[in-house]
Write a protein that holds these residues in place. Structure first.
Motif, PDB file in Angstrom:
ATOM      1  N   VAL A  25       1.418  -4.427   9.208  1.00  0.00           N
ATOM      2  CA  VAL A  25       0.646  -4.883   8.050  1.00  0.00           C
ATOM      3  C   VAL A  25      -0.799  -4.403   8.128  1.00  0.00           C
ATOM      4  CG1 VAL A  25      -0.174  -7.095   8.990  1.00  0.00           C
ATOM      5  CG2 VAL A  25       0.266  -6.869   6.530  1.00  0.00           C
ATOM      6  N   ARG A  26      -1.282  -4.128   9.337  1.00  0.00           N
ATOM      7  CA  ARG A  26      -2.663  -3.665   9.507  1.00  0.00           C
ATOM      8  C   ARG A  26      -2.873  -2.268   8.921  1.00  0.00           C
ATOM      9  NH1 ARG A  26      -4.913  -6.592  13.937  1.00  0.00           N
ATOM     10  NH2 ARG A  26      -6.866  -5.457  13.603  1.00  0.00           N
ATOM     11  N   LYS A  27      -1.782  -1.561   8.647  1.00  0.00           N
ATOM     12  CA  LYS A  27      -1.901  -0.223   8.063  1.00  0.00           C
ATOM     13  C   LYS A  27      -2.499  -0.251   6.664  1.00  0.00           C
ATOM     14  CE  LYS A  27       1.851   2.250  10.323  1.00  0.00           C
ATOM     15  NZ  LYS A  27       3.158   2.863  10.048  1.00  0.00           N
ATOM     16  N   LEU A  28      -2.435  -1.391   6.003  1.00  0.00           N
ATOM     17  CA  LEU A  28      -3.000  -1.475   4.657  1.00  0.00           C
ATOM     18  C   LEU A  28      -4.484  -1.116   4.666  1.00  0.00           C
ATOM     19  CD1 LEU A  28      -1.315  -4.725   3.285  1.00  0.00           C
ATOM     20  CD2 LEU A  28      -0.769  -2.355   2.706  1.00  0.00           C
ATOM     21  N   ALA A  29      -5.159  -1.436   5.759  1.00  0.00           N
ATOM     22  CA  ALA A  29      -6.581  -1.105   5.869  1.00  0.00           C
ATOM     23  C   ALA A  29      -6.792   0.398   5.988  1.00  0.00           C
ATOM     24  CB  ALA A  29      -7.200  -1.810   7.071  1.00  0.00           C
ATOM     25  N   TYR A  30      -5.714   1.123   6.282  1.00  0.00           N
ATOM     26  CA  TYR A  30      -5.779   2.580   6.385  1.00  0.00           C
ATOM     27  C   TYR A  30      -4.954   3.238   5.282  1.00  0.00           C
ATOM     28  CZ  TYR A  30      -7.718   1.210  10.830  1.00  0.00           C
ATOM     29  OH  TYR A  30      -8.493   0.613  11.795  1.00  0.00           O
ATOM     30  N   LEU A  31      -4.640   2.455   4.242  1.00  0.00           N
ATOM     31  CA  LEU A  31      -4.014   2.949   3.012  1.00  0.00           C
ATOM     32  C   LEU A  31      -2.611   3.502   3.238  1.00  0.00           C
ATOM     33  CD1 LEU A  31      -7.151   4.803   1.575  1.00  0.00           C
ATOM     34  CD2 LEU A  31      -6.634   2.354   1.591  1.00  0.00           C
ATOM     35  N   ALA A  32      -1.969   3.115   4.339  1.00  0.00           N
ATOM     36  CA  ALA A  32      -0.634   3.617   4.673  1.00  0.00           C
ATOM     37  C   ALA A  32       0.400   2.508   4.493  1.00  0.00           C
ATOM     38  CB  ALA A  32      -0.605   4.128   6.111  1.00  0.00           C
ATOM     39  N   PRO A  33       1.638   2.865   4.139  1.00  0.00           N
ATOM     40  CA  PRO A  33       2.667   1.844   3.923  1.00  0.00           C
ATOM     41  C   PRO A  33       3.172   1.249   5.234  1.00  0.00           C
ATOM     42  CG  PRO A  33       3.613   4.034   3.686  1.00  0.00           C
ATOM     43  CD  PRO A  33       2.137   4.229   3.862  1.00  0.00           C
ATOM     44  N   PRO A  34       3.264  -0.083   5.328  1.00  0.00           N
ATOM     45  CA  PRO A  34       3.890  -0.703   6.505  1.00  0.00           C
ATOM     46  C   PRO A  34       5.346  -0.265   6.612  1.00  0.00           C
ATOM     47  CG  PRO A  34       2.671  -2.323   5.210  1.00  0.00           C
ATOM     48  CD  PRO A  34       2.754  -1.083   4.382  1.00  0.00           C
ATOM     49  N   LEU A  35       5.824  -0.096   7.846  1.00  0.00           N
ATOM     50  CA  LEU A  35       7.186   0.401   8.056  1.00  0.00           C
ATOM     51  C   LEU A  35       8.153  -0.683   8.504  1.00  0.00           C
ATOM     52  CD1 LEU A  35       6.525   3.846   9.784  1.00  0.00           C
ATOM     53  CD2 LEU A  35       6.893   3.343   7.363  1.00  0.00           C
ATOM     54  N   ASN A  36       7.697  -1.929   8.536  1.00  0.00           N
ATOM     55  CA  ASN A  36       8.592  -3.025   8.891  1.00  0.00           C
ATOM     56  C   ASN A  36       8.941  -3.796   7.624  1.00  0.00           C
ATOM     57  OD1 ASN A  36       9.482  -5.752   9.782  1.00  0.00           O
ATOM     58  ND2 ASN A  36       9.064  -4.934  11.826  1.00  0.00           N
ATOM     59  N   GLU A  37      10.240  -3.944   7.359  1.00  0.00           N
ATOM     60  CA  GLU A  37      10.692  -4.559   6.109  1.00  0.00           C
ATOM     61  C   GLU A  37      10.321  -6.035   6.005  1.00  0.00           C
ATOM     62  OE1 GLU A  37      14.911  -4.160   6.082  1.00  0.00           O
ATOM     63  OE2 GLU A  37      15.228  -5.490   7.809  1.00  0.00           O
ATOM     64  N   LEU A  38       9.909  -6.645   7.103  1.00  0.00           N
ATOM     65  CA  LEU A  38       9.534  -8.057   7.080  1.00  0.00           C
ATOM     66  C   LEU A  38       8.101  -8.275   6.601  1.00  0.00           C
ATOM     67  CD1 LEU A  38      11.163  -9.262  10.434  1.00  0.00           C
ATOM     68  CD2 LEU A  38      12.126  -9.269   8.120  1.00  0.00           C
ATOM     69  N   VAL A  39       7.360  -7.188   6.402  1.00  0.00           N
ATOM     70  CA  VAL A  39       5.986  -7.302   5.907  1.00  0.00           C
ATOM     71  C   VAL A  39       6.017  -7.592   4.404  1.00  0.00           C
ATOM     72  CG1 VAL A  39       3.818  -6.099   5.484  1.00  0.00           C
ATOM     73  CG2 VAL A  39       5.008  -5.787   7.660  1.00  0.00           C
ATOM     74  N   ASN A  40       5.343  -8.647   3.999  1.00  0.00           N
ATOM     75  CA  ASN A  40       5.188  -8.991   2.583  1.00  0.00           C
ATOM     76  C   ASN A  40       3.747  -8.673   2.193  1.00  0.00           C
ATOM     77  OD1 ASN A  40       4.752 -10.248   0.085  1.00  0.00           O
ATOM     78  ND2 ASN A  40       6.248 -11.857   0.515  1.00  0.00           N
ATOM     79  N   ILE A  41       3.562  -7.549   1.482  1.00  0.00           N
ATOM     80  CA  ILE A  41       2.204  -7.112   1.152  1.00  0.00           C
ATOM     81  C   ILE A  41       1.471  -8.168   0.332  1.00  0.00           C
ATOM     82  CG2 ILE A  41       0.864  -5.386  -0.116  1.00  0.00           C
ATOM     83  CD1 ILE A  41       2.909  -3.318   0.694  1.00  0.00           C
ATOM     84  N   GLY A  42       2.207  -8.873  -0.534  1.00  0.00           N
ATOM     85  CA  GLY A  42       1.580  -9.898  -1.362  1.00  0.00           C
ATOM     86  C   GLY A  42       1.003 -11.043  -0.553  1.00  0.00           C
ATOM     87  N   LYS A  43       1.526 -11.233   0.665  1.00  0.00           N
ATOM     88  CA  LYS A  43       1.041 -12.309   1.523  1.00  0.00           C
ATOM     89  C   LYS A  43       0.192 -11.782   2.679  1.00  0.00           C
ATOM     90  CE  LYS A  43       4.894 -15.435   0.507  1.00  0.00           C
ATOM     91  NZ  LYS A  43       6.016 -16.247   1.072  1.00  0.00           N
TER      92      LYS A  43
END
Length: 381
Positions: A310-328
């Protein structure tokens, strides 16, 4: 397979307490691997010491090959326990010469987070052929980056680009296949000009007639082919070049960090582009002890966890774990992503509006780079 079974049995019996492993990153993105993953891993696993270093693909390959020839594989005495490398010609050499440990599916029981990789990550895993776990994946492009201060009417098609380059000598540049962005450009041209629809094991790069004609036609107006993408970035930032091919997410990070003028730097896809999946892989060289292998697997599993991805969002990259909920995701991460991730270049937009394809298989990739060297490079790289 028998050796894998033996190692699996040994892994169940060994402890990683007090183990020291060396990680070499040849793929870049130190801001993620060193500043985020490594620092958080130290907190979560103080029993494992990780020494972080960087290299380029060719240097690492030469070193690992020399260790194999010196018999260090058989003695479990290689110098590096964990590797992060992008897919490309050197990755192909590592697979071709059997220098890496097969990881997937053999060691999945030691990497529960890897079981939750996204569909995009599993597509990239095909490229790794089971020897690498995807850690960063994107529909990379190539995109073209231009400075709107100098380029008022950017070319939209291959023909327009060719015409623009001929009228603006030395203002367009692309790297050699030894550079990340140069490699991506070389992957992107054959599908762009119609030599291939998608890459396959049967491709013969020497028969990519349209590719070599196009690159030969623009060659007189291209001053050099840097072997480091950073050289092109510097030249662009200084106004020496006005258009160059680049990775999608890397370009957006350069804008965000101010490495290139954020207000006048524009990235876009040429008409007909089929964005190519690019990936970083975590891999384990052969010649390590069971304790070192287990420690390396622990690091890989941690790197693919939801908390890290989920920390990849700070680097504009898509998270690769399906359990990551970007909205949360934490608000500060979402704010960075919303501000700097350009809507027309975000991964969901690219997958919806373009035909995204896999890069050439390793052997085809090697032949593509070698053919470029024979026909185009000729001492200029």
């Amino acid at each position: 397979m028998r050796k894998v079974v033996v190692v699996l049995l040994l892994l169940a019996m060994v402890t990683v307490f007090g183990i020291k492993i060396r990680l070499v990153n040849t793929a870049g993105a130190d801001f993620f691997y060193k500043e985020i993953v490594l620092e958080e891993f130290k907190k979560a696993h103080p029993e494992i010491e990780v020494i972080y270093g960087t290299s380029d693909d060719s240097t690492f390959y030469s070193k690992l090959r020399a260790e194999k020839e010196a018999g260090l594989f058989d003695k479990n005495e290689v110098d590096v326990e964990l590797l992060i490398m992008g897919n490309g010609p050197i990755w192909g050499y590592l697979l071709q010469e059997n220098l890496l440990l097969p990881i997937i599916p053999h060691y999945l029981s030691y990497m529960p987070n890897v079981r939750h990789l996204t569909d995009l990550a599993w597509q990239a895993a095909v490229i790794g052929e089971g020897f690498g776990v995807p850690t960063l994946v994107e529909a990379a492009g190539p995109i073209l980056v231009y400075n709107s201060e100098f380029v008022k009417n950017p070319p939209k098609t291959v023909e327009e680009l060719k015409d623009w380059i001929s009228k603006h000598p030395n203002r367009f540049i692309y790297g050699s296949p030894r550079s990340g962005a140069g490699k991506l450009w070389l992957w992107g041209v054959p599908p762009l000009v119609g030599d291939v629809s998608e890459y396959s094991d049967l491709d013969n790069p020497k028969e990519f007639r349209k590719t070599w004609e196009f690159l030969q036609e623009i060659e007189p107006y291209v001053q050099s082919h840097p072997s480091a993408t950073g050289d092109m970035i510097r030249m662009f930032a200084q106004g020496q070049i006005w258009i160059f091919p680049m990775y999608n997410i890397w370009f957006q990070l350069l804008r965000m960090n101010g490495d290139i003028p954020p207000d006048t730097s524009v990235g876009y896809f040429l008409e007909g582009t089929k964005p190519i999946i690019s990936a970083h892989f975590a891999a384990i060289p052969k010649g390590n002890t069971p304790e070192e292998i287990k420690a390396a697997l622990t690091f890989i599993d941690f790197m693919t966890s939801p908390e890290i991805q989920v920390r990849k969002l700070a680097y504009l990259a898509p998270p690769l774990n399906e359990l990551v909920n970007i909205g949360k995701a934490p608000e500060e991460l979402r704010k960075v992503y919303e501000k700097w991730a350009l809507p027309e270049l975000r991964q969901d937009y690219v997958f919806e509006h373009f035909k995204v394809i896999l890069p050439p298989p390793p052997e085809v990739d090697l032949k593509l780079a070698e053919t470029w060297g024979e026909i185009i490079g000729k001492g200029k790289w």
